[in-house]
Design a protein around this motif. Structure first.
Motif, PDB file in Angstrom:
ATOM      1  N   GLN A  35     -10.018  -5.461   5.737  1.00  0.00           N
ATOM      2  CA  GLN A  35     -10.605  -4.269   6.331  1.00  0.00           C
ATOM      3  C   GLN A  35     -10.179  -3.064   5.837  1.00  0.00           C
ATOM      4  O   GLN A  35     -10.687  -2.369   5.357  1.00  0.00           O
ATOM      5  CB  GLN A  35     -10.436  -4.409   7.936  1.00  0.00           C
ATOM      6  CG  GLN A  35     -11.069  -5.270   8.699  1.00  0.00           C
ATOM      7  CD  GLN A  35     -12.639  -4.920   8.895  1.00  0.00           C
ATOM      8  OE1 GLN A  35     -12.957  -3.797   8.787  1.00  0.00           O
ATOM      9  NE2 GLN A  35     -13.296  -5.977   8.768  1.00  0.00           N
ATOM     10  N   LEU A  36      -8.719  -3.158   5.510  1.00  0.00           N
ATOM     11  CA  LEU A  36      -8.184  -1.869   5.024  1.00  0.00           C
ATOM     12  C   LEU A  36      -8.285  -1.808   3.232  1.00  0.00           C
ATOM     13  O   LEU A  36      -8.293  -0.404   3.008  1.00  0.00           O
ATOM     14  CB  LEU A  36      -6.699  -1.904   5.210  1.00  0.00           C
ATOM     15  CG  LEU A  36      -5.840  -1.804   6.544  1.00  0.00           C
ATOM     16  CD1 LEU A  36      -4.781  -2.029   6.592  1.00  0.00           C
ATOM     17  CD2 LEU A  36      -6.632  -0.283   7.104  1.00  0.00           C
ATOM     18  N   THR A  37      -8.734  -2.742   2.663  1.00  0.00           N
ATOM     19  CA  THR A  37      -8.619  -2.740   1.096  1.00  0.00           C
ATOM     20  C   THR A  37     -10.334  -2.612   0.872  1.00  0.00           C
ATOM     21  O   THR A  37     -10.854  -2.522  -0.140  1.00  0.00           O
ATOM     22  CB  THR A  37      -8.204  -3.811   0.304  1.00  0.00           C
ATOM     23  OG1 THR A  37      -8.653  -5.015   1.065  1.00  0.00           O
ATOM     24  CG2 THR A  37      -6.836  -4.016   0.748  1.00  0.00           C
ATOM     25  N   LEU A  46      -6.157   3.920   6.869  1.00  0.00           N
ATOM     26  CA  LEU A  46      -5.292   3.539   5.797  1.00  0.00           C
ATOM     27  C   LEU A  46      -4.003   4.445   6.105  1.00  0.00           C
ATOM     28  O   LEU A  46      -2.997   4.113   5.855  1.00  0.00           O
ATOM     29  CB  LEU A  46      -5.999   4.143   4.681  1.00  0.00           C
ATOM     30  CG  LEU A  46      -6.941   3.021   4.235  1.00  0.00           C
ATOM     31  CD1 LEU A  46      -7.837   3.963   3.111  1.00  0.00           C
ATOM     32  CD2 LEU A  46      -6.377   2.017   3.528  1.00  0.00           C
ATOM     33  N   ALA A  47      -4.313   5.693   6.638  1.00  0.00           N
ATOM     34  CA  ALA A  47      -2.953   6.419   6.716  1.00  0.00           C
ATOM     35  C   ALA A  47      -2.133   5.807   7.688  1.00  0.00           C
ATOM     36  O   ALA A  47      -0.814   5.859   7.670  1.00  0.00           O
ATOM     37  CB  ALA A  47      -3.410   7.854   7.383  1.00  0.00           C
ATOM     38  N   PHE A 150       0.390  -5.941   0.615  1.00  0.00           N
ATOM     39  CA  PHE A 150       0.445  -4.630   1.057  1.00  0.00           C
ATOM     40  C   PHE A 150       0.370  -3.867  -0.279  1.00  0.00           C
ATOM     41  O   PHE A 150      -0.156  -2.396   0.182  1.00  0.00           O
ATOM     42  CB  PHE A 150       1.932  -4.524   1.555  1.00  0.00           C
ATOM     43  CG  PHE A 150       2.260  -5.235   2.895  1.00  0.00           C
ATOM     44  CD1 PHE A 150       1.454  -5.329   3.847  1.00  0.00           C
ATOM     45  CD2 PHE A 150       3.532  -5.983   3.024  1.00  0.00           C
ATOM     46  CE1 PHE A 150       1.498  -5.782   5.020  1.00  0.00           C
ATOM     47  CE2 PHE A 150       3.716  -6.494   4.365  1.00  0.00           C
ATOM     48  CZ  PHE A 150       2.683  -6.504   5.288  1.00  0.00           C
ATOM     49  N   ARG A 151       0.508  -3.763  -1.173  1.00  0.00           N
ATOM     50  CA  ARG A 151       0.511  -2.962  -2.329  1.00  0.00           C
ATOM     51  C   ARG A 151      -0.974  -3.148  -2.560  1.00  0.00           C
ATOM     52  O   ARG A 151      -1.592  -1.754  -2.845  1.00  0.00           O
ATOM     53  CB  ARG A 151       0.913  -3.821  -3.802  1.00  0.00           C
ATOM     54  CG  ARG A 151       0.780  -2.815  -4.902  1.00  0.00           C
ATOM     55  CD  ARG A 151       1.485  -1.393  -4.760  1.00  0.00           C
ATOM     56  NE  ARG A 151       1.030  -0.483  -5.872  1.00  0.00           N
ATOM     57  CZ  ARG A 151       1.923  -0.331  -6.893  1.00  0.00           C
ATOM     58  NH1 ARG A 151       3.133  -0.856  -7.036  1.00  0.00           N
ATOM     59  NH2 ARG A 151       1.521   0.483  -7.740  1.00  0.00           N
ATOM     60  N   ALA A 156      -5.244   1.226  -2.081  1.00  0.00           N
ATOM     61  CA  ALA A 156      -6.428   1.670  -1.487  1.00  0.00           C
ATOM     62  C   ALA A 156      -6.308   3.015  -1.133  1.00  0.00           C
ATOM     63  O   ALA A 156      -7.026   3.855  -0.960  1.00  0.00           O
ATOM     64  CB  ALA A 156      -6.838   0.753  -0.443  1.00  0.00           C
ATOM     65  N   ALA A 157      -5.197   3.265  -0.316  1.00  0.00           N
ATOM     66  CA  ALA A 157      -4.939   4.628   0.204  1.00  0.00           C
ATOM     67  C   ALA A 157      -4.681   5.526  -0.769  1.00  0.00           C
ATOM     68  O   ALA A 157      -5.021   6.706  -0.517  1.00  0.00           O
ATOM     69  CB  ALA A 157      -3.675   4.461   1.083  1.00  0.00           C
ATOM     70  N   ALA A 158      -3.936   5.091  -1.867  1.00  0.00           N
ATOM     71  CA  ALA A 158      -3.812   5.937  -3.024  1.00  0.00           C
ATOM     72  C   ALA A 158      -5.167   6.768  -3.598  1.00  0.00           C
ATOM     73  O   ALA A 158      -5.221   7.749  -3.777  1.00  0.00           O
ATOM     74  CB  ALA A 158      -2.942   5.535  -3.864  1.00  0.00           C
TER      75      ALA A 158
END
Length: 221
Positions: A35-37, A46-47, A150-151, A156-158
Motif C-alpha cells: 500500500q505504501l509503495t 507515507l509521512a 523499509f527502504r 516512495a516518500a522521498a
C-alpha cells in the motif's frame, strides 16, 4: 524484497532457518508495504511511516553496533562494522525525510502509538544486549532483510516529497544471502540467531500493523 530461500537453504542450516523465517515472518509481503509503495499511496500515510521508522530506528545507537560488541565463536562478524556505518547513513536519510514530510499526521490514539514505538525500541535494545550468544547477530540479519522493504517505503516518500534518494547504504539481497550463509557456529548459537531474527521480524510486523491501524483511524476520524 524477495529472499532467495533456495540459495540460502543450500548454504546451511542456519541460513535456511532464517530464510524460512524471512519468507513467512519478514515484512516484505506485509500488505501495508504494498500500500505504501503504490504510486497512489496518500502522502499522510507515507509521512506517518517515515515518522514511525524514525521513532523506532532513528537513534544513534543501533543494533549493528551493539551486535558487533558481542563476539560469536566460529562466526564471521566482519560485516557488522560496515553495516553499522551504512545504517548511520540510512538514519541520516530518515532524518532528512522526517524534516521534509512535515509534522506527524494527526491520528487518534497517538499516546498509545507512542507507547508502542517505545516498546519496540526497548525490544530491539533487549535483543542487542542479550546475553544469549548469537541472538543480537540474528536480529541484525533480520533487520538487514526487512530494511529492503523499509527502504522501498522511504524511497516512495522521498519521491512524493521531492527528497533526493541516496544510494542504498546496506547490503543487497545477494550479500544478505552470503551473510546468513556464513553461519558456521554451534547448533545452540544457530538457534539463538534464529530466535533473534524471529523476534526482530515480529517487531517489524507489529510496526506495519500499527501503521495500517493508524491509517484506518485517520480515514474514519
Amino acid at each position: 524484497m524477495a529472499i532467495v530461500a533456495t540459495d540460502m537453504q543450500r548454504a546451511g542450516d542456519g541460513a535456511s532457518s532464517i530464510a524460512t523465517l524471512a519468507a513467512s515472518d519478514g515484512c516484505a509481503r506485509h500488505p501495508w508495504v504494498a500500500q505504501l509503495t503504490h504510486p497512489a499511496a496518500p502522502g499522510r500515510d507515507l509521512a506517518d511511516a517515515v515518522h514511525a521508522l524514525c521513532a523506532v530506528h532513528g537513534r544513534h545507537a543501533d543494533l549493528f553496533e551493539k551486535a558487533g560488541y558481542r563476539a560469536v565463536p566460529d562466526l564471521d562478524q566482519r560485516w557488522l562494522a560496515p553495516a553499522a556505518g551504512g545504517f548511520a547513513r540510512e538514519r541520516a536519510y530518515i532524518a532528512a525525510l522526517t524534516a521534509a514530510v512535515g509534522p506527524l499526521p494527526s491520528t487518534a490514539g497517538q499516546a498509545e502509538s507512542d507507547a508502542a514505538f517505545a516498546a519496540m525500541r526497548h525490544a530491539f535494545d533487549m535483543l542487542a544486549s542479550s546475553e544469549r550468544t548469537g541472538c543480537a547477530t540474528g536480529a541484525a540479519v533480520a533487520l538487514l532483510i526487512d530494511w529492503q522493504a523499509f527502504r522501498a517505503i522511504l524511497d516512495a516518500a522521498a519521491d512524493r516529497f521531492s527528497v533526493d534518494t541516496p544510494d542504498p547504504a546496506l547490503p543487497d539481497e545477494v550479500a544478505i544471502v552470503r551473510i546468513a550463509a556464513a553461519a558456521g557456529a554451534t547448533p545452540a548459537i544457530l538457534r539463538a540467531m534464529r530466535f533473534g531474527a524471529q523476534q526482530a521480524f515480529a517487531q517489524h510486523r507489529g510496526l506495519l500493523d500499527l501503521l495500517e491501524a493508524r491509517a484506518i483511524a485517520r480515514n474514519h476520524h
